[in-house]
Design a protein around this motif. Sequence first.
Motif, PDB file in Angstrom:
ATOM      1  N   CYS A  19       0.830  -1.201   0.000  1.00  0.00           N
ATOM      2  CA  CYS A  19       0.000   0.000   0.000  1.00  0.00           C
ATOM      3  C   CYS A  19       0.867   1.255   0.000  1.00  0.00           C
ATOM      4  O   CYS A  19       0.616   2.194  -0.774  1.00  0.00           O
ATOM      5  CB  CYS A  19      -0.933  -0.007   1.211  1.00  0.00           C
ATOM      6  SG  CYS A  19      -2.014   1.440   1.298  1.00  0.00           S
ATOM      7  N   LEU A  20       1.885   1.301   0.836  1.00  0.00           N
ATOM      8  CA  LEU A  20       2.758   2.473   0.908  1.00  0.00           C
ATOM      9  C   LEU A  20       3.457   2.723  -0.426  1.00  0.00           C
ATOM     10  O   LEU A  20       3.594   3.871  -0.873  1.00  0.00           O
ATOM     11  CB  LEU A  20       3.785   2.296   2.027  1.00  0.00           C
ATOM     12  CG  LEU A  20       3.241   2.306   3.450  1.00  0.00           C
ATOM     13  CD1 LEU A  20       4.337   1.915   4.448  1.00  0.00           C
ATOM     14  CD2 LEU A  20       2.657   3.670   3.812  1.00  0.00           C
ATOM     15  N   ILE A  21       3.891   1.655  -1.074  1.00  0.00           N
ATOM     16  CA  ILE A  21       4.559   1.806  -2.367  1.00  0.00           C
ATOM     17  C   ILE A  21       3.572   2.269  -3.429  1.00  0.00           C
ATOM     18  O   ILE A  21       3.867   3.168  -4.225  1.00  0.00           O
ATOM     19  CB  ILE A  21       5.240   0.483  -2.776  1.00  0.00           C
ATOM     20  CG1 ILE A  21       6.397   0.164  -1.812  1.00  0.00           C
ATOM     21  CG2 ILE A  21       5.763   0.561  -4.211  1.00  0.00           C
ATOM     22  CD1 ILE A  21       7.001  -1.212  -1.998  1.00  0.00           C
ATOM     23  N   GLU A  22       2.383   1.672  -3.452  1.00  0.00           N
ATOM     24  CA  GLU A  22       1.367   2.079  -4.428  1.00  0.00           C
ATOM     25  C   GLU A  22       0.989   3.552  -4.243  1.00  0.00           C
ATOM     26  O   GLU A  22       0.714   4.258  -5.207  1.00  0.00           O
ATOM     27  CB  GLU A  22       0.119   1.201  -4.294  1.00  0.00           C
ATOM     28  CG  GLU A  22       0.285  -0.241  -4.761  1.00  0.00           C
ATOM     29  CD  GLU A  22       0.210  -0.398  -6.269  1.00  0.00           C
ATOM     30  OE1 GLU A  22      -0.160   0.570  -6.969  1.00  0.00           O
ATOM     31  OE2 GLU A  22       0.526  -1.512  -6.755  1.00  0.00           O
ATOM     32  N   LYS A  23       0.981   4.011  -2.999  1.00  0.00           N
ATOM     33  CA  LYS A  23       0.602   5.397  -2.711  1.00  0.00           C
ATOM     34  C   LYS A  23       1.796   6.354  -2.731  1.00  0.00           C
ATOM     35  O   LYS A  23       1.640   7.541  -2.459  1.00  0.00           O
ATOM     36  CB  LYS A  23      -0.110   5.494  -1.358  1.00  0.00           C
ATOM     37  CG  LYS A  23      -1.417   4.715  -1.267  1.00  0.00           C
ATOM     38  CD  LYS A  23      -2.390   5.065  -2.377  1.00  0.00           C
ATOM     39  CE  LYS A  23      -2.871   6.486  -2.315  1.00  0.00           C
ATOM     40  NZ  LYS A  23      -3.831   6.797  -3.426  1.00  0.00           N
TER      41      LYS A  23
END
Length: 215
Positions: A19-23
């Motif tokens: 999630c952190l990478i996608e965001k």
Amino acid sequence: MVVKLYGPDFASAKRVLVCLIEKEVEFETVPIDIIKGQNKDPDFLNLQPCGVVPVIQDGDYTLFESRAIIRYYAEKYKSQGTDLLGKSIKERGAVEQWLEVEAQNYHPAIDNLVIEILFARKKGTPSNEKAIEECEKKLGKVLDIFEERLSKSKYLAGNFFSLVDLSHLPFTKYLVDMGKMYLIEERKHVKAWWDDINNRPSWKKVSSSRWPLLE
């Protein structure tokens, strides 16, 4: 300010990492060895009183439970990176609905398989074959529902990659490790969905890395 993610380099912590990478959120990882009981150390219990991982620190804000964390970042950075919540209230409703299916129906069956197969293997204890068979039946029923859903849309919440699909990544990977991928492969639409999300750059980075993962 850089987000700090506390946890082991497996399981639910990887849900948060993707999630952190996608965001496109800058973060650093703080490894917590649960085998050695570091999640029960007083310093960690100050962050998470139940001693459960993962935990994030975002400035002076602390949050735990992986699905709560991914919801938080998907909302906080909604206009940044990949939109993981949908573009309308109905799409958001579908995301929340299928996240509940993942948490309440899909995850428990796989989690029990992990305990009976991978944890038993690691501890050198015999597996409960009856329990494994029962978990596979429960998981198969959920995957049948997914097969029907995915015959109508590319992803579980609709025709867009969302928190729902992201949330399935770390534990579905365990099916490979447990030699249970037939559950995916014998369902055409589920297999196409898994092949798609399993090849997302964010997941490939997370699944192939060991902590600390800093960039």
